[in-house]
Design an enzyme around this catalytic site. Structure first.
Site, PDB file in Angstrom:
ATOM      1  N   GLU A   1       0.848  -1.201   0.000  1.00  0.00           N
ATOM      2  CA  GLU A   1       0.000   0.000   0.000  1.00  0.00           C
ATOM      3  C   GLU A   1       0.880   1.246   0.000  1.00  0.00           C
ATOM      4  OE1 GLU A   1      -1.461   0.576   4.328  1.00  0.00           O
ATOM      5  OE2 GLU A   1      -0.921  -1.521   4.140  1.00  0.00           O
TER       6      GLU A   1
ATOM      7  N   LYS B   1       2.810   4.557   0.985  1.00  0.00           N
ATOM      8  CA  LYS B   1       3.245   5.153   2.247  1.00  0.00           C
ATOM      9  C   LYS B   1       2.928   6.638   2.159  1.00  0.00           C
ATOM     10  CE  LYS B   1       7.085   5.232   5.451  1.00  0.00           C
ATOM     11  NZ  LYS B   1       7.116   6.648   5.818  1.00  0.00           N
TER      12      LYS B   1
ATOM     13  N   ASP C   1       2.664  10.476   2.999  1.00  0.00           N
ATOM     14  CA  ASP C   1       3.586  11.405   3.639  1.00  0.00           C
ATOM     15  C   ASP C   1       2.807  12.442   4.444  1.00  0.00           C
ATOM     16  OD1 ASP C   1       6.038  12.286   4.301  1.00  0.00           O
ATOM     17  OD2 ASP C   1       6.560  13.105   2.332  1.00  0.00           O
TER      18      ASP C   1
ATOM     19  N   TYR D   1      -4.846   2.683   8.292  1.00  0.00           N
ATOM     20  CA  TYR D   1      -4.067   1.540   7.818  1.00  0.00           C
ATOM     21  C   TYR D   1      -3.556   0.618   8.928  1.00  0.00           C
ATOM     22  CZ  TYR D   1      -0.364   4.946   8.807  1.00  0.00           C
ATOM     23  OH  TYR D   1       0.424   5.878   9.407  1.00  0.00           O
TER      24      TYR D   1
ATOM     25  N   LYS E   1      11.127   2.689   0.151  1.00  0.00           N
ATOM     26  CA  LYS E   1      11.092   4.115  -0.158  1.00  0.00           C
ATOM     27  C   LYS E   1      11.402   4.375  -1.636  1.00  0.00           C
ATOM     28  CE  LYS E   1      10.916   6.804   3.041  1.00  0.00           C
ATOM     29  NZ  LYS E   1      11.617   7.083   4.260  1.00  0.00           N
TER      30      LYS E   1
ATOM     31  N   CYS F   1      40.840  20.572  17.462  1.00  0.00           N
ATOM     32  CA  CYS F   1      39.419  20.869  17.602  1.00  0.00           C
ATOM     33  C   CYS F   1      39.177  22.351  17.337  1.00  0.00           C
ATOM     34  CB  CYS F   1      38.963  20.503  19.024  1.00  0.00           C
ATOM     35  SG  CYS F   1      37.298  21.089  19.383  1.00  0.00           S
TER      36      CYS F   1
ATOM     37  N   CYS G   1      37.901  23.993  20.979  1.00  0.00           N
ATOM     38  CA  CYS G   1      38.731  24.161  22.176  1.00  0.00           C
ATOM     39  C   CYS G   1      40.222  24.072  21.898  1.00  0.00           C
ATOM     40  CB  CYS G   1      38.332  23.135  23.239  1.00  0.00           C
ATOM     41  SG  CYS G   1      38.824  21.453  22.816  1.00  0.00           S
TER      42      CYS G   1
ATOM     43  N   CYS H   1      37.864  15.149  19.052  1.00  0.00           N
ATOM     44  CA  CYS H   1      38.513  16.112  19.940  1.00  0.00           C
ATOM     45  C   CYS H   1      38.833  15.389  21.248  1.00  0.00           C
ATOM     46  CB  CYS H   1      37.550  17.271  20.177  1.00  0.00           C
ATOM     47  SG  CYS H   1      37.939  18.239  21.631  1.00  0.00           S
TER      48      CYS H   1
ATOM     49  N   CYS I   1      36.004  20.874  26.513  1.00  0.00           N
ATOM     50  CA  CYS I   1      35.568  21.351  25.201  1.00  0.00           C
ATOM     51  C   CYS I   1      34.113  21.791  25.304  1.00  0.00           C
ATOM     52  CB  CYS I   1      35.714  20.254  24.150  1.00  0.00           C
ATOM     53  SG  CYS I   1      35.115  20.768  22.537  1.00  0.00           S
TER      54      CYS I   1
HETATM   55  S1  IVH Z   1       2.105   1.037   9.078  1.00  0.00           S
HETATM   56  C1  IVH Z   1       3.881  -0.524  13.209  1.00  0.00           C
HETATM   57  N1  IVH Z   1       1.254   1.967   6.787  1.00  0.00           N
HETATM   58  O1  IVH Z   1       5.121   5.779   8.068  1.00  0.00           O
HETATM   59  C2  IVH Z   1       3.842   0.129  11.870  1.00  0.00           C
HETATM   60  N2  IVH Z   1       2.618   3.388   8.125  1.00  0.00           N
HETATM   61  O2  IVH Z   1       7.895   5.277   8.686  1.00  0.00           O
HETATM   62  C3  IVH Z   1       2.654   0.973  11.630  1.00  0.00           C
HETATM   63  N3  IVH Z   1       2.941   5.611   7.169  1.00  0.00           N
HETATM   64  O3  IVH Z   1       4.764   6.061  11.535  1.00  0.00           O
HETATM   65  C4  IVH Z   1       2.779   1.816  10.447  1.00  0.00           C
HETATM   66  N4  IVH Z   1       1.749   5.309   5.361  1.00  0.00           N
HETATM   67  O4  IVH Z   1       3.257   7.497  10.032  1.00  0.00           O
HETATM   68  C5  IVH Z   1       1.984   2.215   7.888  1.00  0.00           C
HETATM   69  N5  IVH Z   1       0.383   2.679   4.763  1.00  0.00           N
HETATM   70  C6  IVH Z   1       1.107   2.920   5.851  1.00  0.00           C
HETATM   71  C7  IVH Z   1       1.733   4.157   6.063  1.00  0.00           C
HETATM   72  C8  IVH Z   1       2.486   4.347   7.213  1.00  0.00           C
HETATM   73  C9  IVH Z   1       2.483   6.167   6.046  1.00  0.00           C
HETATM   74  C10 IVH Z   1       3.826   6.298   8.135  1.00  0.00           C
HETATM   75  C11 IVH Z   1       3.401   6.189   9.574  1.00  0.00           C
HETATM   76  C12 IVH Z   1       4.565   5.536  10.272  1.00  0.00           C
HETATM   77  C13 IVH Z   1       5.690   5.876   9.347  1.00  0.00           C
HETATM   78  C14 IVH Z   1       6.837   4.917   9.500  1.00  0.00           C
END
Ligand code: IVH
Length: 696
Positions: free
Chosen positions: A122, A124, A126, A233, A321, A415, A418, A437, A443
């Site tokens: 699914e 991710k 942002d 999710y 990613k 350094c 210091c 250092c 320091c």
């Molecule tokens: S699952 C225990 N599903 O990504 C894991 N996270 O980098 C629960 N996020 O903190 C997260 N889309 O804020 C999950 N489809 C998705 C997501 C997702 C965005 C974010 C979420 C999480 C972060 C981790």
């Protein structure tokens, strides 16, 4: 009084009355969920209020409702403890790592390569994650993730998000904590920034920041004016699971009336996952919201449960990613920063450039070998990339654009703060890549960085005392060591010029700061250990030490006795996940007299709360368990993870500190030693029964 003056006074009174009335209805609507008037009637009040402002701009003050839009929060949010922690995800970046993920899961579960394994893929999103608690279908609380264990109460704000139902449909479980992402669409983000610009207010860097800024507003009416959305999710506490797979949980959420992402699909292999990854990547630009990758999750919840967590991320999920965005710009200078442990880190000062929607003017250069290897010179045009939240990195130099007289960069051997010698340690025949250092606490840079670490979020977490304030207080000599923090209020009471009198401070902010400090006079053991900034002791190792020793006194006693070759050193070394390097760092820390002195000073003001017996009901909490021989129903990793979840410590070898040995067929010398020492020994079946009992 003339007629006009009378009119003016009446208008002013009406303006004040309307302001109070609107605020009252806002509170009923957002906080109490019980509006008294219709939306149309509310709009009429707002309309009249705005008309009065237009006719009499002189009425507008800081207190006006219209002026509160975009205001930064001035009070704190209430804290919410997450019953089930909100952890993050591990990242992978290429095909091979995705294959590794699938192979690792199979290995952990002991699944044959051809056994079926369903996974979801699914987008991710942002945005920022948020946990919504529904009781008997009613939305009763919403919280941000915070540090994963404790977040902020944003219930009133979340109630303004139109897409999030206040009441769920179709008889959901009595307790249902839904987790997901709050986000803003790209179009709404652009429109919001245009409004901000028009009003002369600061702009948001990207949709995620604007979503976070909008949700974390003290005044819910501001959140209400910002178009936010949500995708469900994941989940936290659930009284009765409505489904047995990830996919059907998402389906259940949809059935209850929650928004879910339609690009979620079921996959059956790494090849399948990658195919869907590319499909989503191709659609990325056309989606109305920002995504930064694809999340893969094991579909079967029973398998998720067996896989469990490692550190702060689940073993059953991973984020793939998208590749980082790149740009070129000019390297203006290389600045050397001195960190908490004395490490000299080169930082590139760049001609500002936009990468992936964010203006970048600094980037890390890692260390001197990196600079030499890439032959990076001041004045060069460099290629840089930015991936997600990480600090931008310099990939290399565009040689054709190198200025004629550019000289190779010479890394300093003293350094810059210091003046002490800065050296690269050698051990085991190798040279450390980091130059450090040698000034220790003389320091100023190191002392200051240690203080910043001490007050940071996963350590003492003192609100109102961040990097900026530490810089300022350190420069003035007000806080130069940790215990100074706890005497600040008393010293201020005696001082002639008070904190409250200075620029940027006021009575309220000083009062809040002192209260925040006061609140941290009690601190959990793991946070305390982390705060000390012992080398190699990050959040996870601090937890391991805390769990093993239980109290700070016990840790201190062992660490003091932990000379090389001693039994105490071996005890630390043997804690699951630690090892020789960490044991040495812990011993070194307590061997330094100034560290001991500082601890004594600090412990006059701070009381360290011992680790509560983790899962108090667990029959193995606080005990040390050793697994030996071959296990037939569990993999070794899985067994260890189970033990740790139940609050036990897992050790690699049997000693007189061992409480329980779980022995499978073929167990040899460890089992023999256990018998010799009279330690309780059980087989795998008995272990599984014990685990099952602890879960009930
Ligand atoms: S699952 C225990 N599903 O990504 C894991 N996270 O980098 C629960 N996020 O903190 C997260 N889309 O804020 C999950 N489809 C998705 C997501 C997702 C965005 C974010 C979420 C999480 C972060 C981790």
């Amino acid at each position: 009084m003339s007629k006009t003056a009378g009119d003016l006074a009446a208008a002013r009174a009406e303006y004040a009355r309307l302001g109070a009335e609107i605020a009252h209805h806002d509170a009923l609507y957002y906080r109490e969920d019980a509006p008294e008037i219709t939306d149309a009637a509310y709009d009429a009040l707002r309309h009249r209020y705005e008309a009065l402002e237009k006719a009499h701009p002189e009425f507008v003050s800081e207190k006006s409702l219209s002026q509160r839009v975009g205001a930064t929060p001035s009070e704190k949010f209430a804290k919410v403890r997450h019953k089930v922690p909100m952890l993050s995800l591990g990242n992978v970046f290429d095909d091979a790592e995705v294959e590794d993920f699938v192979a690792r899961v199979r290995r952990f579960l002991g699944l044959a390569a051809d056994a079926p394994l369903a996974m979801t893929a699914e987008p991710k999103i942002d945005g920022l994650s948020c946990s919504l608690r529904f009781e008997h279908g009613q939305l009763v609380q919403a919280a941000t993730r915070g540090d994963g264990y404790e977040g902020e109460d944003v219930t009133a704000n979340v109630k303004t998000i139109g897409e999030i139902p206040h009441v769920l449909k179709h008889a959901p479980p009595a307790v249902l904590e839904v987790r997901g992402e709050v986000y803003m669409t790209r179009t709404d983000f652009a429109a919001l920034n245009a409004r901000q610009a028009e009003a002369g207010k600061p702009l948001f860097a990207n949709p995620r920041n604007s979503a976070a800024g909008s949700l974390r507003q003290l005044d819910p009416s501001i959140t209400a004016s910002r178009p936010l959305h949500f995708f469900a999710y994941a989940w936290g506490e659930v009284s009765h699971m409505p489904a047995a797979t990830q996919m059907s949980m998402i389906e259940a959420f949809r059935h209850y009336g929650l928004p879910v992402n339609r690009l979620t699909v079921l996959c059956h292999s790494a090849v399948d996952l990658l195919r869907h990854y590319h499909e989503i990547e191709n659609r990325r630009a056309a989606l109305p919201y920002d995504i930064d990758g694809v999340v893969y999750k094991i579909d079967d919840l029973a398998l998720q449960d067996r896989l469990g967590f490692v550190s702060r991320a689940p073993r059953w999920a991973v984020a793939h990613k998208f590749p980082a965005e790149q740009a070129t710009t000019i390297l203006r200078d290389i600045e050397i920063q001195v960190g908490r442990t004395g490490a000299l880190t080169p930082v590139a000062r760049l001609e500002p450039v936009t990468v992936g929607g964010v203006v970048v003017s600094n980037a890390t250069l890692h260390n001197e070998d990196e600079i030499a290897r890439k032959d990076i010179r001041i004045g060069d045009t460099v290629r840089l990339q930015r991936a997600g939240d990480v600090i931008p990195q310099i990939l290399g130099v565009v040689l054709e654009k190198r200025p004629k007289h550019a000289k190779p960069y010479e890394f300093p051997h003293v350094c810059p703060v210091c003046g002490s010698a800065a050296i690269r340690e050698t051990s085991d025949g190798g040279t450390d890549v980091v130059r450090r250092c040698t000034g220790g606490l003389i320091c100023k840079a190191q002392a200051k960085e240690r203080l910043k670490h001490f007050v940071s979020r996963l350590a003492f977490d003192i609100e109102g005392l961040g990097d900026k304030q530490i810089e300022q207080f350190y420069a003035e000599g007000l806080i130069t060591k940790p215990d100074d923090i706890f005497t600040l209020a008393a010293r201020d009471a005696r001082a002639e010029t008070k904190l409250a009198d200075r620029e940027g401070y006021g009575e309220t902010s000083v009062r809040n700061l002192f209260a925040a400090i006061e609140a941290r006079r009690e601190i959990a053991l793991n946070r305390f250990i982390f705060a000390l900034g012992i080398r190699h002791v990050g959040e996870t190792n601090a937890r391991r030490l805390a769990r093993h020793f239980g109290t700070f006194e016990a840790l201190r006693e062992t660490a003091r006795a932990a000379r090389e070759g001693s039994e105490a050193r071996a005890e630390i070394d043997n804690i699951e996940g630690l090892g020789a390097v960490v044991a040495e760092a812990v011993a070194d820390f307590f061997a330094e007299k100034h560290n001991e002195d500082e601890l004594d000073a600090l412990l006059k003001y701070v009381s360290v709360v011992p680790m509560e017996a983790v899962a108090a009901s667990s029959p193995v909490a606080g005990k040390t368990v050793v697994f030996t021989g071959s296990l037939e129903r569990l993999t070794r990793d899985e067994a260890k993870a189970q033990a740790e979840r139940l609050g036990a410590k897992v050790a690699a070898s049997v000693s007189k500190n061992t409480d329980l040995v779980v022995a499978g067929p073929g167990a040899g010398s460890k089992l023999a030693k256990a018998k010799e020492l009279g330690i309780e020994t059980i087989d795998e079946d008995a272990w599984l029964k014990l685990v099952a009992k602890a879960r009930d």
